[in-house]
Design a protein around this motif. Structure first.
Motif, mmCIF file in Angstrom:
data_model
loop_
_atom_site.group_PDB
_atom_site.id
_atom_site.type_symbol
_atom_site.label_atom_id
_atom_site.label_comp_id
_atom_site.label_asym_id
_atom_site.label_seq_id
_atom_site.Cartn_x
_atom_site.Cartn_y
_atom_site.Cartn_z
ATOM 1 N N TYR A 255 -2.188 9.242 -1.836
ATOM 2 C CA TYR A 255 -1.906 7.925 -1.266
ATOM 3 C C TYR A 255 -3.201 7.378 -0.683
ATOM 4 O O TYR A 255 -4.005 8.123 -0.102
ATOM 5 N N ALA A 256 -3.419 6.081 -0.826
ATOM 6 C CA ALA A 256 -4.632 5.453 -0.282
ATOM 7 C C ALA A 256 -4.363 3.974 -0.058
ATOM 8 O O ALA A 256 -3.334 3.437 -0.475
ATOM 9 N N LEU A 257 -5.293 3.324 0.605
ATOM 10 C CA LEU A 257 -5.290 1.872 0.724
ATOM 11 C C LEU A 257 -6.418 1.337 -0.138
ATOM 12 O O LEU A 257 -7.563 1.787 -0.041
ATOM 13 N N VAL A 258 -6.087 0.376 -0.990
ATOM 14 C CA VAL A 258 -7.054 -0.242 -1.895
ATOM 15 C C VAL A 258 -7.008 -1.747 -1.670
ATOM 16 O O VAL A 258 -5.952 -2.360 -1.815
ATOM 17 N N ASN A 259 -8.139 -2.320 -1.256
ATOM 18 C CA ASN A 259 -8.196 -3.751 -0.916
ATOM 19 C C ASN A 259 -7.101 -4.119 0.090
ATOM 20 O O ASN A 259 -6.540 -5.205 0.050
ATOM 21 N N GLY A 260 -6.795 -3.197 0.987
ATOM 22 C CA GLY A 260 -5.778 -3.429 2.011
ATOM 23 C C GLY A 260 -4.360 -3.195 1.541
ATOM 24 O O GLY A 260 -3.425 -3.281 2.344
ATOM 25 N N ASP A 261 -4.170 -2.905 0.254
ATOM 26 C CA ASP A 261 -2.837 -2.708 -0.298
ATOM 27 C C ASP A 261 -2.533 -1.220 -0.434
ATOM 28 O O ASP A 261 -3.431 -0.418 -0.739
ATOM 29 N N PRO A 262 -1.268 -0.818 -0.262
ATOM 30 C CA PRO A 262 -0.908 0.578 -0.517
ATOM 31 C C PRO A 262 -1.104 0.910 -1.983
ATOM 32 O O PRO A 262 -0.869 0.080 -2.865
ATOM 33 N N ALA A 263 -1.539 2.130 -2.247
ATOM 34 C CA ALA A 263 -1.854 2.512 -3.625
ATOM 35 C C ALA A 263 -1.719 4.015 -3.795
ATOM 36 O O ALA A 263 -1.705 4.781 -2.825
ATOM 37 N N ILE A 264 -1.605 4.430 -5.043
ATOM 38 C CA ILE A 264 -1.749 5.835 -5.382
ATOM 39 C C ILE A 264 -2.950 5.971 -6.300
ATOM 40 O O ILE A 264 -3.204 5.111 -7.148
ATOM 41 N N LEU A 265 -3.702 7.044 -6.090
ATOM 42 C CA LEU A 265 -4.897 7.306 -6.888
ATOM 43 C C LEU A 265 -4.718 8.616 -7.643
ATOM 44 O O LEU A 265 -4.279 9.617 -7.069
ATOM 45 N N PHE A 266 -5.069 8.595 -8.915
ATOM 46 C CA PHE A 266 -5.089 9.803 -9.729
ATOM 47 C C PHE A 266 -6.511 10.354 -9.667
ATOM 48 O O PHE A 266 -7.452 9.682 -10.097
ATOM 49 N N VAL A 267 -6.642 11.569 -9.117
ATOM 50 C CA VAL A 267 -7.971 12.125 -8.858
ATOM 51 C C VAL A 267 -8.111 13.456 -9.582
ATOM 52 O O VAL A 267 -7.300 14.375 -9.398
ATOM 53 N N LEU A 268 -9.135 13.542 -10.400
ATOM 54 C CA LEU A 268 -9.434 14.767 -11.133
ATOM 55 C C LEU A 268 -10.767 15.302 -10.628
ATOM 56 O O LEU A 268 -11.809 14.684 -10.855
ATOM 57 N N GLY A 269 -10.729 16.413 -9.908
ATOM 58 C CA GLY A 269 -11.938 16.889 -9.249
ATOM 59 C C GLY A 269 -12.331 15.907 -8.163
ATOM 60 O O GLY A 269 -11.583 15.668 -7.224
ATOM 61 N N ASP A 270 -13.497 15.286 -8.311
ATOM 62 C CA ASP A 270 -13.908 14.252 -7.364
ATOM 63 C C ASP A 270 -13.988 12.891 -8.050
ATOM 64 O O ASP A 270 -14.637 11.973 -7.559
ATOM 65 N N GLN A 271 -13.300 12.758 -9.180
ATOM 66 C CA GLN A 271 -13.341 11.523 -9.962
ATOM 67 C C GLN A 271 -11.996 10.810 -9.907
ATOM 68 O O GLN A 271 -10.965 11.407 -10.211
ATOM 69 N N VAL A 272 -12.003 9.535 -9.504
ATOM 70 C CA VAL A 272 -10.792 8.727 -9.567
ATOM 71 C C VAL A 272 -10.649 8.226 -11.003
ATOM 72 O O VAL A 272 -11.520 7.520 -11.507
ATOM 73 N N ILE A 273 -9.551 8.620 -11.655
ATOM 74 C CA ILE A 273 -9.362 8.235 -13.059
ATOM 75 C C ILE A 273 -8.280 7.172 -13.222
ATOM 76 O O ILE A 273 -8.047 6.686 -14.337
ATOM 77 N N GLY A 274 -7.627 6.802 -12.124
ATOM 78 C CA GLY A 274 -6.618 5.755 -12.203
ATOM 79 C C GLY A 274 -6.179 5.327 -10.818
ATOM 80 O O GLY A 274 -6.203 6.123 -9.875
ATOM 81 N N ALA A 275 -5.820 4.065 -10.681
ATOM 82 C CA ALA A 275 -5.317 3.532 -9.412
ATOM 83 C C ALA A 275 -4.116 2.646 -9.714
ATOM 84 O O ALA A 275 -4.146 1.860 -10.663
ATOM 85 N N VAL A 276 -3.081 2.801 -8.907
ATOM 86 C CA VAL A 276 -1.914 1.933 -9.005
ATOM 87 C C VAL A 276 -1.704 1.321 -7.624
ATOM 88 O O VAL A 276 -1.454 2.041 -6.648
ATOM 89 N N ALA A 277 -1.858 0.007 -7.522
ATOM 90 C CA ALA A 277 -1.742 -0.697 -6.243
ATOM 91 C C ALA A 277 -0.454 -1.513 -6.217
ATOM 92 O O ALA A 277 0.015 -1.985 -7.266
ATOM 93 N N PHE A 278 0.091 -1.704 -5.016
ATOM 94 C CA PHE A 278 1.396 -2.334 -4.859
ATOM 95 C C PHE A 278 1.331 -3.515 -3.890
ATOM 96 O O PHE A 278 0.692 -3.415 -2.838
ATOM 97 N N ASP A 279 1.985 -4.609 -4.249
ATOM 98 C CA ASP A 279 2.288 -5.681 -3.302
ATOM 99 C C ASP A 279 3.713 -5.446 -2.820
ATOM 100 O O ASP A 279 4.629 -5.300 -3.643
ATOM 101 N N ILE A 280 3.907 -5.430 -1.507
ATOM 102 C CA ILE A 280 5.230 -5.182 -0.941
ATOM 103 C C ILE A 280 5.654 -6.379 -0.112
ATOM 104 O O ILE A 280 4.882 -6.890 0.712
ATOM 105 N N THR A 281 6.861 -6.851 -0.330
ATOM 106 C CA THR A 281 7.406 -7.963 0.442
ATOM 107 C C THR A 281 8.878 -7.718 0.698
ATOM 108 O O THR A 281 9.612 -7.293 -0.205
ATOM 109 N N GLY A 282 9.297 -7.942 1.930
ATOM 110 C CA GLY A 282 10.699 -7.757 2.272
ATOM 111 C C GLY A 282 11.199 -6.346 2.044
ATOM 112 O O GLY A 282 12.373 -6.144 1.725
ATOM 113 N N GLY A 283 10.316 -5.346 2.175
ATOM 114 C CA GLY A 283 10.726 -3.969 2.010
ATOM 115 C C GLY A 283 10.846 -3.512 0.568
ATOM 116 O O GLY A 283 11.306 -2.393 0.309
#
Length: 317
Positions: A255-283
């Motif tokens: 779990y991480a914050l990316v550009n202020g948004d909640p996100a999940i990062l796929f990390v292989l070793g010390d390399q980020v190989i993917g990011a999924v960021a979310f906009d959340i409104t009203g829960g």
């Protein structure tokens, strides 16, 4: 002061402004790599200038960087790269100096992935006025001087920019961090277990998902119904031997914050190989953005390597 000492002094004056200039360029261009290039070009302009005649270096440098960015936005190459359906902003890890300033809600919004994407709908001048006013609090008189336009034109550009962004922006206000994390964790758990009905329930009725297809597709992949998004997310997050071979191993999911948004990062070793960021409104989740093109993850990976991560949500995907 001899010429060498003068050069050192002038270089230090530029370096004192580098982070601010980079954050300005990033907001204007949506790309950390392009922002760094623009700032370096500004440094070359600074070195070539008659610095004795520059009364306010900060204002001079702001004008140079802004206009260098406008030249890039107006170029034929940029227009090709940023055609609708072919471009996403480059994500940055929370704490990256390129995301500053971030004291006010407007400043944080101006660097969110949602607003950076929406700014693609603006003309270069509208984008520049919006960033200078909303993120850096320049007056219309100062903006007019930077952009060589009238104060009235600056006000009109800002009005149009705000109207266009507000009309398309669905998120309202800052999201409680604990609630945002809980929703993302529920989303990941539902996707990992195959509970598509729970995924649908976590999405707004008009949710959208956007992916760069790891840079393999010619344009962005878009999905526009909760049911379709749930199916795509479930399929995408289901680990398979083929996916692990493509990734180069078995990544962890953090779990991480990316550009202020909640996100999940796929990390292989010390390399980020993917990011999924979310906009959340009203829960619930209104937008899912998947970014896996290696060129868009360079700076994020560099920041991650200096980051102390929490325990991964999934240690072996």
């Amino acid at each position: 002061m001899d010429s060498t000492a003068t050069d050192r002094f002038d270089t230090s004056r530029f370096e004192a402004s580098r982070n601010r200039l980079a954050s300005l360029a990033y907001r204007l261009l949506g790309s950390a790599a392009d922002a760094e290039d623009a700032v370096q070009d500004a440094f070359l302009h600074w070195q070539a200038a008659d610095r004795q005649r520059i009364k306010v270096p900060e204002a001079w440098l702001t004008k140079v960087v802004t206009n260098l960015c406008l030249d890039r936005l107006r170029s034929a190459q940029a227009r090709r790269e940023r055609t609708a359906g072919a471009w996403l902003p480059e994500p940055l890890l929370d704490g990256d100096p390129m995301l500053g300033p971030a004291d006010s809600f407007e400043q944080r919004e101006s660097v969110s992935l949602a607003v950076l994407t929406l700014m693609e709908r603006l003309s270069p001048l509208e984008r520049a006025v919006y960033v200078l006013r909303e993120a850096f609090s320049y007056s219309h008189a100062e903006i007019a001087e930077i952009l060589d336009i009238t104060e009235s034109a600056s006000q009109q550009h800002l009005h149009r920019a705000r109207r266009r962004i507000t009309a398309a922006r669905r998120r309202g206000g800052d999201v409680d961090p604990a609630s945002a994390r809980r929703i993302v964790e529920e989303f990941l758990a539902a996707a990992s277990s195959g509970r598509t009905e729970r995924l649908v329930a976590l999405l707004t009725d008009d949710a959208t998902a956007i992916s760069d297809g790891a840079g393999l597709a010619g344009k962005l992949l878009r999905y526009d119904t909760p049911q379709r998004i749930a199916a795509v997310v479930r399929a995408g997050l289901k680990p398979t031997p083929a996916k692990r071979r493509f990734a180069g191993g078995t990544p962890a999911i953090h779990y991480a914050l990316v550009n202020g948004d909640p996100a999940i990062l796929f990390v292989l070793g010390d390399q980020v190989i993917g990011a999924v960021a979310f906009d959340i409104t009203g829960g619930r989740i209104a937008t899912v953005r998947g970014i896996a093109a290696p060129a868009r993850l360079v700076r994020l990976t560099e920041a991650w390597r200096q980051h102390e991560p929490d325990t991964p949500l999934i240690s072996q995907w």
